[in-house]
Design an enzyme around this catalytic site. Structure first.
Site, PDB file in Angstrom:
ATOM      1  N   LYS A 115      13.486  89.924   4.474  1.00  0.00           N
ATOM      2  CA  LYS A 115      13.230  88.906   5.499  1.00  0.00           C
ATOM      3  C   LYS A 115      14.441  88.022   5.736  1.00  0.00           C
ATOM      4  O   LYS A 115      14.686  87.605   6.861  1.00  0.00           O
ATOM      5  CB  LYS A 115      12.022  88.044   5.114  1.00  0.00           C
ATOM      6  CG  LYS A 115      10.716  88.794   5.263  1.00  0.00           C
ATOM      7  CD  LYS A 115       9.534  87.875   5.396  1.00  0.00           C
ATOM      8  CE  LYS A 115       8.289  88.671   5.729  1.00  0.00           C
ATOM      9  NZ  LYS A 115       7.058  87.894   5.621  1.00  0.00           N
TER      10      LYS A 115
ATOM     11  N   LYS B 209       7.612 100.526   7.509  1.00  0.00           N
ATOM     12  CA  LYS B 209       6.225 100.053   7.410  1.00  0.00           C
ATOM     13  C   LYS B 209       5.744  99.541   8.772  1.00  0.00           C
ATOM     14  O   LYS B 209       6.521  98.921   9.499  1.00  0.00           O
ATOM     15  CB  LYS B 209       6.255  98.907   6.391  1.00  0.00           C
ATOM     16  CG  LYS B 209       4.960  98.367   5.939  1.00  0.00           C
ATOM     17  CD  LYS B 209       5.202  97.224   4.947  1.00  0.00           C
ATOM     18  CE  LYS B 209       5.654  95.965   5.656  1.00  0.00           C
ATOM     19  NZ  LYS B 209       5.667  94.766   4.812  1.00  0.00           N
TER      20      LYS B 209
ATOM     21  N   LYS C  49       3.957  93.342  11.612  1.00  0.00           N
ATOM     22  CA  LYS C  49       3.809  92.368  12.706  1.00  0.00           C
ATOM     23  C   LYS C  49       5.163  91.960  13.248  1.00  0.00           C
ATOM     24  O   LYS C  49       5.288  91.554  14.388  1.00  0.00           O
ATOM     25  CB  LYS C  49       3.174  91.070  12.164  1.00  0.00           C
ATOM     26  CG  LYS C  49       1.775  91.164  11.688  1.00  0.00           C
ATOM     27  CD  LYS C  49       1.292  89.762  11.272  1.00  0.00           C
ATOM     28  CE  LYS C  49       0.161  89.848  10.285  1.00  0.00           C
ATOM     29  NZ  LYS C  49       0.511  89.547   8.916  1.00  0.00           N
TER      30      LYS C  49
HETATM   31  P1  TYM Z   1       0.649  90.213   5.180  1.00  0.00           P
HETATM   32  O1  TYM Z   1       0.171  89.165   6.109  1.00  0.00           O
HETATM   33  O2  TYM Z   1       2.005  90.791   5.413  1.00  0.00           O
HETATM   34  O3  TYM Z   1      -0.360  91.416   5.160  1.00  0.00           O
HETATM   35  C1  TYM Z   1      -1.751  91.231   4.887  1.00  0.00           C
HETATM   36  C2  TYM Z   1      -2.262  92.422   4.095  1.00  0.00           C
HETATM   37  O4  TYM Z   1      -2.044  93.630   4.832  1.00  0.00           O
HETATM   38  C3  TYM Z   1      -1.336  94.553   4.019  1.00  0.00           C
HETATM   39  N1  TYM Z   1      -0.433  95.326   4.881  1.00  0.00           N
HETATM   40  C4  TYM Z   1      -0.386  96.669   4.916  1.00  0.00           C
HETATM   41  N2  TYM Z   1      -1.089  97.606   4.248  1.00  0.00           N
HETATM   42  C5  TYM Z   1      -0.800  98.911   4.528  1.00  0.00           C
HETATM   43  N3  TYM Z   1       0.135  99.291   5.432  1.00  0.00           N
HETATM   44  C6  TYM Z   1       0.859  98.381   6.123  1.00  0.00           C
HETATM   45  N4  TYM Z   1       1.762  98.762   7.015  1.00  0.00           N
HETATM   46  C7  TYM Z   1       0.605  97.001   5.867  1.00  0.00           C
HETATM   47  N5  TYM Z   1       1.139  95.856   6.372  1.00  0.00           N
HETATM   48  C8  TYM Z   1       0.494  94.840   5.747  1.00  0.00           C
HETATM   49  C9  TYM Z   1      -0.551  93.699   3.038  1.00  0.00           C
HETATM   50  O5  TYM Z   1      -0.197  94.433   1.869  1.00  0.00           O
HETATM   51  C10 TYM Z   1      -1.524  92.588   2.753  1.00  0.00           C
HETATM   52  O6  TYM Z   1      -2.446  92.957   1.763  1.00  0.00           O
HETATM   53  N6  TYM Z   1       2.114  87.702   1.106  1.00  0.00           N
HETATM   54  C11 TYM Z   1       0.965  88.263   1.788  1.00  0.00           C
HETATM   55  C12 TYM Z   1      -0.132  87.263   2.054  1.00  0.00           C
HETATM   56  C13 TYM Z   1      -0.593  86.499   0.857  1.00  0.00           C
HETATM   57  C14 TYM Z   1      -1.409  87.002  -0.192  1.00  0.00           C
HETATM   58  C15 TYM Z   1      -1.595  85.905  -1.076  1.00  0.00           C
HETATM   59  C16 TYM Z   1      -1.953  88.245  -0.465  1.00  0.00           C
HETATM   60  C17 TYM Z   1      -0.348  85.182   0.593  1.00  0.00           C
HETATM   61  N7  TYM Z   1      -0.976  84.830  -0.576  1.00  0.00           N
HETATM   62  C18 TYM Z   1      -2.340  86.050  -2.232  1.00  0.00           C
HETATM   63  C19 TYM Z   1      -2.712  88.373  -1.620  1.00  0.00           C
HETATM   64  C20 TYM Z   1      -2.892  87.293  -2.503  1.00  0.00           C
HETATM   65  C21 TYM Z   1       1.422  88.821   3.125  1.00  0.00           C
HETATM   66  O7  TYM Z   1       2.422  88.434   3.665  1.00  0.00           O
HETATM   67  O8  TYM Z   1       0.548  89.719   3.661  1.00  0.00           O
END
Ligand code: TYM
Length: 347
Positions: free
Chosen positions: A123, A206, A209
């Site tokens: 990032k 991947k 967003k």
């Molecule tokens: P974020 O917002 O990027 O994504 C949310 C969830 O979606 C999953 N994900 C995917 N799974 C499969 N293939 C993909 N291409 C894909 N893109 C996203 C992510 O693995 C995630 O589970 N840091 C985290 C948010 C967060 C969080 C937490 C998660 C903040 N605090 C505590 C778990 C526990 C994030 O940016 O997810």
């Protein structure tokens, strides 16, 4: 002589925490990698699902967009089947204890651990000096999210595995430093069949967003025509589909499309290969479009309806935040006691 060790209430045995960043459209990767699992797991676990707006601002967000995105993502979770009576659904900034615990964990985590986080490197890119400090300590806030509830299980996609390992390291160091068995070491729950959904335009990247091209992802807000067009344009290769998984070696785009089909239909990759072995991509893409539109269409319709009902969405978030605060307050008090903060309620 040191004072006798205090005892603290036992940690829960089956509490889930997970989160999603409200920084843009929810997409198929979020849905298949995480949200669909959340829907399933809420029946067996006490579940807490969070729109992590404090994580979102580690990179600048327009305030009006952030407000709209929190509401839209909440609508997406509800439309996908999260029951706000059963699960707790809230936005992170409504529960200040997340930030309070994050500070304490900033003092537990080591610089060296954070320096290894690949997501920060991705990032921040080449301009690390210009990245926010918040982006660097992001994984500590994520550990705080999980540990604030003494959560035991965290359903995520594959890309969050490293952050979860860090959360476990932080929990372990906290317990060790203070001589307590307070934080459980949270277990990742990863759905192997859809752990990493890839971009429709590049099977090595991947689905995300933040990808500048909307053609790389299927958003939960996309209508049937848009989904059909994106699948039609999805990158493939010239060969027919294999009838066995071994035939997908080095065919990353083909593997991704078959994985998506399988995940939407609850079929293994083996079953999908057996079904489509020998077919052309043109035929397979028609079948995939039908399945994707059939599955996502009702979710999109409900999400659109709920996004317009801000009064309802806001009431869900408020109710969730109040319940989350009640769960977090006694745990944060115990943490204050453990680290030796003098408090008005007495130690
Ligand atoms: P974020 O917002 O990027 O994504 C949310 C969830 O979606 C999953 N994900 C995917 N799974 C499969 N293939 C993909 N291409 C894909 N893109 C996203 C992510 O693995 C995630 O589970 N840091 C985290 C948010 C967060 C969080 C937490 C998660 C903040 N605090 C505590 C778990 C526990 C994030 O940016 O997810």
């Amino acid at each position: 002589m040191s004072a006798p060790q205090k005892t603290y209430p036992a940690a829960p045995t089956d509490r889930i925490f997970s989160g999603v960043q409200p920084t843009g459209n929810l997409h198929l990767g979020n849905y298949l990698g995480a949200i669909r699992n959340w829907v399933r797991l809420q029946h067996d676990f006490e579940s807490i699902y969070c729109l992590v707006d404090m994580h979102a601002i580690t990179q600048f967000q327009d305030p009006d967009d952030l407000r709209a995105n929190v509401r839209e993502a909440t609508a997406g979770l509800l439309a996908a089947g999260i029951d706000p009576k059963k699960s707790i659904v809230f936005n992170q900034s409504q529960v200040p204890a997340h930030a309070e615990l994050a500070w304490i964990l900033n003092c537990v985590a080591r610089m060296g651990w954070l320096n290894r986080m690949t997501q920060f490197k991705d990032k921040a890119g080449k301009n690390r000096e210009g990245a926010s400090v918040g982006l660097f300590v992001y994984p500590n806030l994520m550990a705080a999210d999980i540990l604030l509830y003494r959560s035991t299980h965290v359903p995520v996609g594959d890309d969050q595995k490293q952050h979860l390992e860090l959360a476990r390291d932080i929990a372990q160091k906290f317990n060790g430093d203070y001589g307590v068995d307070f934080f459980p070491l949270p277990e990742p729950v990863i759905n192997a069949e859809a752990a990493r959904i890839m971009s429709l335009r590049d099977g090595t990247a991947k689905m995300s967003k933040s990808d500048l091209s909307d053609a790389t992802r299927i958003n939960l807000t996309d209508d049937a025509d848009t989904i059909a067009k994106k699948i039609r344009k999805a990158r493939t290769d010239p060969d027919a589909l294999p009838s066995e998984v071994a035939g997908l070696a080095d065919r990353v785009e083909a593997r991704n499309l078959l994985t998506i089909y399988g995940a939407l239909q609850d079929k293994t990759l083996e079953e999908v290969c057996a079904e489509f072995g020998g077919s052309t991509f043109a035929d397979f893409k028609k079948a995939l479009t039908e399945v994707a539109v059939g599955h996502l269409g009702p979710i999109t319709a409900e999400m659109t309806r709920l996004t317009d009902d801000t009064t309802y969405v806001d009431s869900v978030l408020k109710d969730g935040a109040l319940r989350a605060r009640d769960l977090a307050a006694p745990i944060l008090r115990d943490v204050h006691d453990i680290v030796g903060f003098l408090q008005p309620w007495g130690n």
